[in-house]
Design a protein around this motif. Sequence first.
Motif, PDB file in Angstrom:
ATOM      1  N   ARG A 133      48.618  29.599  31.944  1.00 23.56           N
ATOM      2  CA  ARG A 133      47.960  30.310  33.033  1.00 23.56           C
ATOM      3  C   ARG A 133      47.280  31.593  32.570  1.00 23.56           C
ATOM      4  O   ARG A 133      46.460  32.151  33.296  1.00 23.56           O
ATOM      5  N   LYS A 134      47.616  32.052  31.386  1.00 28.00           N
ATOM      6  CA  LYS A 134      46.959  33.246  30.858  1.00 28.00           C
ATOM      7  C   LYS A 134      45.467  32.997  30.656  1.00 28.00           C
ATOM      8  O   LYS A 134      44.663  33.923  30.763  1.00 28.00           O
ATOM      9  N   LEU A 135      45.094  31.755  30.381  1.00 26.75           N
ATOM     10  CA  LEU A 135      43.674  31.429  30.205  1.00 26.75           C
ATOM     11  C   LEU A 135      42.904  31.640  31.508  1.00 26.75           C
ATOM     12  O   LEU A 135      41.781  32.153  31.500  1.00 26.75           O
ATOM     13  N   ALA A 136      43.496  31.263  32.614  1.00 26.49           N
ATOM     14  CA  ALA A 136      42.843  31.474  33.908  1.00 26.49           C
ATOM     15  C   ALA A 136      42.718  32.965  34.218  1.00 26.49           C
ATOM     16  O   ALA A 136      41.688  33.422  34.721  1.00 26.49           O
ATOM     17  N   VAL A 137      43.758  33.716  33.884  1.00 26.62           N
ATOM     18  CA  VAL A 137      43.735  35.157  34.103  1.00 26.62           C
ATOM     19  C   VAL A 137      42.645  35.795  33.243  1.00 26.62           C
ATOM     20  O   VAL A 137      41.889  36.657  33.707  1.00 26.62           O
ATOM     21  N   ILE A 138      42.549  35.358  31.999  1.00 21.11           N
ATOM     22  CA  ILE A 138      41.519  35.886  31.091  1.00 21.11           C
ATOM     23  C   ILE A 138      40.124  35.547  31.610  1.00 21.11           C
ATOM     24  O   ILE A 138      39.223  36.389  31.603  1.00 21.11           O
ATOM     25  N   ALA A 139      39.947  34.327  32.069  1.00 23.31           N
ATOM     26  CA  ALA A 139      38.635  33.923  32.588  1.00 23.31           C
ATOM     27  C   ALA A 139      38.242  34.772  33.794  1.00 23.31           C
ATOM     28  O   ALA A 139      37.118  35.287  33.863  1.00 23.31           O
ATOM     29  N   LEU A 140      39.140  34.921  34.734  1.00 23.83           N
ATOM     30  CA  LEU A 140      38.834  35.707  35.930  1.00 23.83           C
ATOM     31  C   LEU A 140      38.626  37.188  35.600  1.00 23.83           C
ATOM     32  O   LEU A 140      37.722  37.837  36.148  1.00 23.83           O
ATOM     33  N   GLY A 141      39.436  37.718  34.703  1.00 22.09           N
ATOM     34  CA  GLY A 141      39.298  39.121  34.309  1.00 22.09           C
ATOM     35  C   GLY A 141      37.994  39.404  33.591  1.00 22.09           C
ATOM     36  O   GLY A 141      37.341  40.421  33.845  1.00 22.09           O
ATOM     37  N   SER A 142      37.601  38.500  32.702  1.00 22.10           N
ATOM     38  CA  SER A 142      36.342  38.715  31.984  1.00 22.10           C
ATOM     39  C   SER A 142      35.149  38.567  32.915  1.00 22.10           C
ATOM     40  O   SER A 142      34.171  39.314  32.813  1.00 22.10           O
ATOM     41  N   GLY A 143      35.224  37.625  33.838  1.00 24.33           N
ATOM     42  CA  GLY A 143      34.158  37.479  34.820  1.00 24.33           C
ATOM     43  C   GLY A 143      34.046  38.697  35.724  1.00 24.33           C
ATOM     44  O   GLY A 143      32.940  39.166  36.023  1.00 24.33           O
ATOM     45  N   ALA A 144      35.169  39.218  36.139  1.00 25.71           N
ATOM     46  CA  ALA A 144      35.165  40.418  36.985  1.00 25.71           C
ATOM     47  C   ALA A 144      34.629  41.625  36.222  1.00 25.71           C
ATOM     48  O   ALA A 144      33.876  42.439  36.773  1.00 25.71           O
ATOM     49  N   GLY A 145      35.011  41.735  34.953  1.00 26.57           N
ATOM     50  CA  GLY A 145      34.509  42.840  34.135  1.00 26.57           C
ATOM     51  C   GLY A 145      33.001  42.777  33.955  1.00 26.57           C
ATOM     52  O   GLY A 145      32.310  43.800  34.048  1.00 26.57           O
ATOM     53  N   TRP A 146      32.488  41.589  33.698  1.00 33.62           N
ATOM     54  CA  TRP A 146      31.042  41.445  33.554  1.00 33.62           C
ATOM     55  C   TRP A 146      30.343  41.711  34.880  1.00 33.62           C
ATOM     56  O   TRP A 146      29.254  42.291  34.905  1.00 33.62           O
ATOM     57  N   ALA A 147      30.956  41.320  35.978  1.00 29.07           N
ATOM     58  CA  ALA A 147      30.381  41.597  37.292  1.00 29.07           C
ATOM     59  C   ALA A 147      30.310  43.104  37.545  1.00 29.07           C
ATOM     60  O   ALA A 147      29.325  43.599  38.098  1.00 29.07           O
ATOM     61  N   VAL A 148      31.330  43.843  37.116  1.00 26.62           N
ATOM     62  CA  VAL A 148      31.306  45.304  37.248  1.00 26.62           C
ATOM     63  C   VAL A 148      30.132  45.876  36.456  1.00 26.62           C
ATOM     64  O   VAL A 148      29.393  46.737  36.943  1.00 26.62           O
ATOM     65  N   TYR A 149      29.931  45.374  35.247  1.00 31.43           N
ATOM     66  CA  TYR A 149      28.808  45.831  34.426  1.00 31.43           C
ATOM     67  C   TYR A 149      27.474  45.541  35.115  1.00 31.43           C
ATOM     68  O   TYR A 149      26.602  46.415  35.188  1.00 31.43           O
TER      69      TYR A 149
END
Length: 160
Positions: free
Chosen positions: A27-43
Motif C-alpha cells: 500500500r505504500k506504492l499507492a501512498v507514494i503515487a497520491l503524494g507525488s501527484g498532490a505535490g505536483w498539483a501544488v507546484y
Amino acid sequence: MSFSVIQTIMGMIGSVGFAVLFGVRGRKLAVIALGSGAGWAVYLVCRVMGCSIFTGLLAASLFVAALSEVLARMLRTPVILLLVPMLIPEVPGEALYYTMYYLVQGYQEEFGTYSGLVLTEAGAIALGIILASHMARFFISLKSHLRSRGNKKRESNRRI
C-alpha cells in the motif's frame, strides 16, 4: 485531457516506478503515487497563480516533505522511503539536461544560465525538505514536552 493532468499522471507513474525499483511494496506504492501527484498539483497551482519556479518548487517540496513526515508515522516506515519517490516529479530534469548539453557543446553563456536554474530548483527542493523536517521535529519535541509536563503535574497532584 489537459496537459496538467497528463503531467501529474506521468509524475505519479514515475514515482511509483522509482519506488518499485528500490523495493517498496504494498500500500505504500499507492501512498507514494497520491503524494507525488498532490505535490505536483501544488507546484502547478503555484505556477498558475504566477509564482516563480523557486516558489512553486519550495511550496511543492514543503508540502510533500510534510506529507511524508505524517504518512511515515501513520505507516510506521522511514520518512525517506516515502519522501524520495514522492519528490521525483519535482526533480529539475529539463534544466539539468540542457545544462549538460550546453557544457558539452561549449556554449558557456547558456551553460551558466541553465546551471543557475538547476541550482535554484535544487535549492528550493532542499529548503522545502529542511523546513518540513525541522517543523516535524519541533512539533514532536513540543508534544513530548507537553506530555512530560502533564505527567509531572499529575504526580504533584497525587502527592498532595
